[in-house]
Scaffold this active site. Structure first.
Site, PDB file in Angstrom:
ATOM      1  CG  HIS A 373      -0.746 -25.262 177.901  1.00 60.15           C
ATOM      2  ND1 HIS A 373      -0.852 -26.716 177.773  1.00 60.15           N
ATOM      3  CD2 HIS A 373      -0.809 -24.997 179.284  1.00 60.15           C
ATOM      4  CE1 HIS A 373      -0.933 -27.169 179.077  1.00 60.15           C
ATOM      5  NE2 HIS A 373      -0.971 -26.307 179.775  1.00 60.15           N
ATOM      6  CB  CYS A 682      -9.837 -12.050 193.553  1.00 61.36           C
ATOM      7  SG  CYS A 682     -11.041 -13.294 193.923  1.00 61.36           S
TER       8      CYS A 682
HETATM    9  C1  PEP Z   1     -14.476 -15.356 190.472  1.00 61.37           C
HETATM   10  O1  PEP Z   1     -15.407 -16.549 190.181  1.00 61.37           O
HETATM   11  O2  PEP Z   1     -14.638 -14.223 190.269  1.00 61.37           O
HETATM   12  C2  PEP Z   1     -13.207 -15.806 190.435  1.00 61.37           C
HETATM   13  C3  PEP Z   1     -12.083 -14.977 190.632  1.00 61.37           C
HETATM   14  O3  PEP Z   1     -12.968 -17.222 190.591  1.00 61.37           O
HETATM   15  P1  PEP Z   1     -12.723 -18.086 189.206  1.00 61.37           P
HETATM   16  O4  PEP Z   1     -12.837 -16.935 188.129  1.00 61.37           O
HETATM   17  O5  PEP Z   1     -11.576 -18.968 188.979  1.00 61.37           O
HETATM   18  O6  PEP Z   1     -14.010 -18.793 188.958  1.00 61.37           O
END
Ligand code: PEP
Ligand code: MG
Length: 757
Positions: A373, A682
């Site tokens: 937060h 991502c």
């Molecule tokens: C990842 O694992 O690269 C991802 C984008 O998901 P998170 O970071 O939420 O585990």
């Protein structure tokens, strides 16, 4: 530890006192002694041994130079007092001081760290309970009890001695005790602390070291009723200030309000307040009781790896600080703190807003996470913020000059004039760069050789949706639905979820949004859930695995997504998929729900995260069924290299820009192109310009990252000629085929080509 049967034969002894009510009884005795005003450490040691029914007790006090000196004992040789000394880290007492952890040892003599000191006469003792005596982050000594019987101490005994240690800390600090880590010159020399960036920026200012609590005036009470009434009044007072903050104008519109409302729910939950009440009933004053619960919370926090859960506890501590102020146990905040750098152990969102209104310019927090937060609000308020290594709070003195570099991740206290000059130049350069980057917002993300790229946003809380406009992102490449649930302290009902998802789509204004279903479980637990006893929670029963085994929650979420879409195109992505069958089962649930919801989405796409290496070996089957795939480098790297993503020691050990990862990516791109299935990256790596360049050169055309990274990545990509980079990349990979990283030479190439990496 040797089993009890191997221990030196000691006749079993009966404990001297019943375990029930130890604390209350002990406090009553201590209170009587304090009332006479003549309690010595020796008296204290005696009272503890008798109060806890122990055969011996010992009090070690910190001396300058990381030394612990036996200052009092009951039951061991009194002649050892003032003579027996241990270094911090030496023996069990030294271990308790060095680690800050309670040592509960049934058979201390057989512990590998045990150090025998003949003068104490402790050879007849078997068990030992040693508790560090800490105050405001400083270790002032160690208190312990010993017993002849081989046995562990009960939770109640541990809790009692921990409370006694807290009282002793107050007594020692009033007597002007030294911290074990005292260094003499440390208060004047420049000091640097490494940190992780929570909110980017550079700032120079004076230190504001708020929160180093004043000694508590009165520790114990007879009049519990009066103390409970003081507590209630303080709770009311603290609530009022919180209401004031919630009704005041806030940045980031409703999203910040959501964060604060979530905070209020946690901070005002009754669980910890009832612990405070119980401690008052045991005979502590209201402020001592609040302090005690705060200590227990900090202790719990130290053991929790999950950043979201730590943040929930930080919320409670924020409320505790308010209570301490209301109880007079902490000085009120200064009216103004313009241009100052606040250095604190922890900070909740309400307090951050409060400090913002007083004018702070920068923030260094010892215990915080980028997804917490405080970090979210710091970014929303554009306050440069760092999570700094421990020690900063202790070392910083009010009014010291400080440089907070939340670009590189450093806090410099009392910097030399040359260092200040360097930073002034960096500050000027940063301002120029920010102005230049803003110019990339509306520029298409097309490389020099004409490759069109999509740069998308990773979003967790509604607050981050503002980044869509600021960065001109092409959409949301990863919407982490579990984050809102964690911030709110629970999964909203279907209507609540549908409203959230609908709002996200509204804000995206037709740009694509990849909604990832809940990635909960393991240590990312919602309040009220208990952790599974798993040895490797990251590889445990979590995420989609729970969703498939207990489909009710997943189905509700899928329904909410379909309802929220209200006929608009919907993209749903599943996390932690290990097999094609799992993906198929999840997609079947989505389709079953879709068959029942009207209006049906204009287009419904189901895709998967690529986070588990096994999925890479099922690509033909997977790509025949998935509408899109997205590489989660954070988890994929951790599983590929068997390197926990939360372990700081491993953070830079394995590189995304190394032969195995690049080869894997290249193959993936090839397969997905062949199958005509869109592929994106991502994970965090997508937001690093150099990594983004390499990924783009390998054929990845969609990259999703946090808002703060988009413009910098775009700036590097639009200046790059990928057709020139490809042969370089091939050559570097060939030369570094042993598995090493190509980061350094690639960075050299990028700089030579004037790419801002
Ligand atoms: C990842 O694992 O690269 C991802 C984008 O998901 P998170 O970071 O939420 O585990
Ligand atoms: Mg992941």
């Amino acid at each position: 530890m040797a089993p009890a049967s191997d221990a030196p034969a000691a006749p079993p002894r009966r404990r001297k006192k019943p375990k029930i009510g130890i604390t209350r009884q002990l406090f009553a005795t201590l209170r009587e002694h304090f009332a006479t005003g003549a309690t010595s450490l020796a008296d204290f040691a005696k009272l503890i041994a008798e109060g806890l029914g122990a055969d011996a007790s010992l009090i070690y006090v910190a001396r300058p130079g990381e030394i612990l000196e036996l200052a009092a004992t009951h039951g061991l040789n009194v002649s050892a007092v003032g003579r027996t000394r241990l270094r911090v880290g030496e023996g069990i007492v030294g271990l308790a001081a060095a680690s800050g952890d309670i040592q509960n040892l049934p058979d201390v003599q057989n512990h590998p760290r045990y150090v025998y000191r003949a003068e104490t006469g402790e050879e007849t003792m078997a068990s030992m309970l040693a508790v560090p005596v800490k105050r405001a982050g400083r270790t002032l000594g160690v208190i312990g009890v010993m017993g002849r019987e081989v046995r562990p101490y009960t939770p109640m005994e541990v809790e009692s001695l921990a409370t006694v240690a807290m009282l002793l800390a107050e007594i020692l600090s009033r007597a002007g005790a030294t911290d074990v880590a005292e260094e003499g010159f440390s208060e004047t020399l420049p000091r640097r602390f490494a940190g992780h960036v929570l909110s980017a920026g550079i700032v120079r200012g004076r230190v504001l070291a708020y929160g180093a609590a004043a000694p508590i005036a009165k520790l114990l009470t007879e009049d519990t009723e009066a103390e409970l009434a003081r507590l209630d009044a303080a709770v009311e007072e603290a609530n009022k200030t919180l209401d004031g903050l919630l009704t005041a104008n806030m940045p980031g519109g409703n999203a910040s309000r959501d964060v604060l409302e979530a905070y209020r729910m946690v901070a005002q939950s009754s669980g910890w307040l009832s612990q405070v009440r119980a401690a008052i009933a045991d005979g502590l004053t209201a402020e001592t009781a609040v302090d005690k619960v705060a200590r227990q919370l900090r202790e719990r926090m130290r053991r929790i790896a999950d950043p979201y859960l730590r943040e929930r506890l930080a919320d409670i501590e924020d409320m505790i600080n308010r209570l301490m102020v209301a109880l007079g146990g902490m000085p009120p905040k200064p009216e103004r703190a313009d241009g100052m750098i606040l250095i604190v152990r922890r900070l909740g969102p309400a307090d951050l807003l409060d400090w913002h209104s007083r004018g702070i310019a920068g923030l260094a927090i010892e215990e915080a996470s980028a997804s917490g937060h405080a970090a979210i609000l710091a970014r929303a308020l554009s306050i440069p913020a760092l999570q700094v290594e421990r020690g900063a709070v202790e070392t910083a003195a009010e009014g010291d000059l400080a440089l907070l570099d939340a670009e590189e991740g450093t806090l410099v206290l009392r910097p030399e004039p040359e260092v200040i000059q360097v930073y002034e130049r960096a500050l000027a350069a940063r301002q120029q760069r920010a102005a230049a980057l803003a110019g990339y917002r509306d520029m298409p993300a097309v490389t020099k050789d004409g490759t069109e790229l999509k740069l998308m946003l990773n979003v967790g809380l509604a607050l981050e949706l503002d980044e869509l406009e600021r960065t001109g992102a092409d959409g949301i490449g990863l919407y982490r639905t579990e984050i809102a649930a964690l911030a709110a302290g629970g999964i909203p009902d279907v209507a609540g979820q549908a409203a959230e998802y609908g709002k996200v789509m509204d804000r995206a204004q037709g740009r694509p949004v990849l909604f990832r279903t809940l990635d909960l479980g393991a240590d990312k637990l919602l309040p009220g859930e208990t952790a599974q006893a798993e040895e490797n929670p990251a590889m445990g029963w979590r995420s989609l695995r729970i969703g498939l085994d207990r489909p009710a929650i997943l189905r509700r979420q899928l329904r909410a997504l379909l309802l929220g879409a209200q006929g608009r195109p919907l993209r749903v992505m599943f996390p932690m998929v290990a097999t094609v069958e799992e993906f198929r089962a999840a997609r079947d649930l989505l389709e079953a729900e879709a068959g029942r919801i009207r209006p049906a989405p204009e287009r419904l796409e189901a895709g998967t995260m690529l986070e588990i290496p096994a999925l890479l070996f099922q690509l033909p089957g997977l790509l025949a069924e998935a509408d899109f795939v997205s590489i989660g480098t954070n988890d994929l790297m951790q599983f590929l290299f068997a390197a926990d993503r939360g372990t700081p020691e491993l953070a830079d050990r394995y590189d995304t820009l190394s032969a195995p990862v690049l080869e894997m990516l290249e193959k993936l791109v090839g397969y997905s192109q062949e199958a005509g299935v869109p592929l994106s990256v991502c994970g965090e790596a997508a937001g690093r310009p150099l990594d983004a360049l390499a990924f783009a050169a390998l054929g990845v055309t969609t990259l999703s990252m946090s808002g703060s990274a988009i413009l910098a990545v775009k700036a590097a990509l639009v200046e790059a000629d990928l057709s020139a980079l490809r042969p370089v990349l091939r050559e570097l990979r060939r030369a570094g085929a042993a598995g090493g990283s190509i980061r350094e030479p690639l960075a050299v190439w990028a700089r030579e080509h004037n790419l801002a990496i």
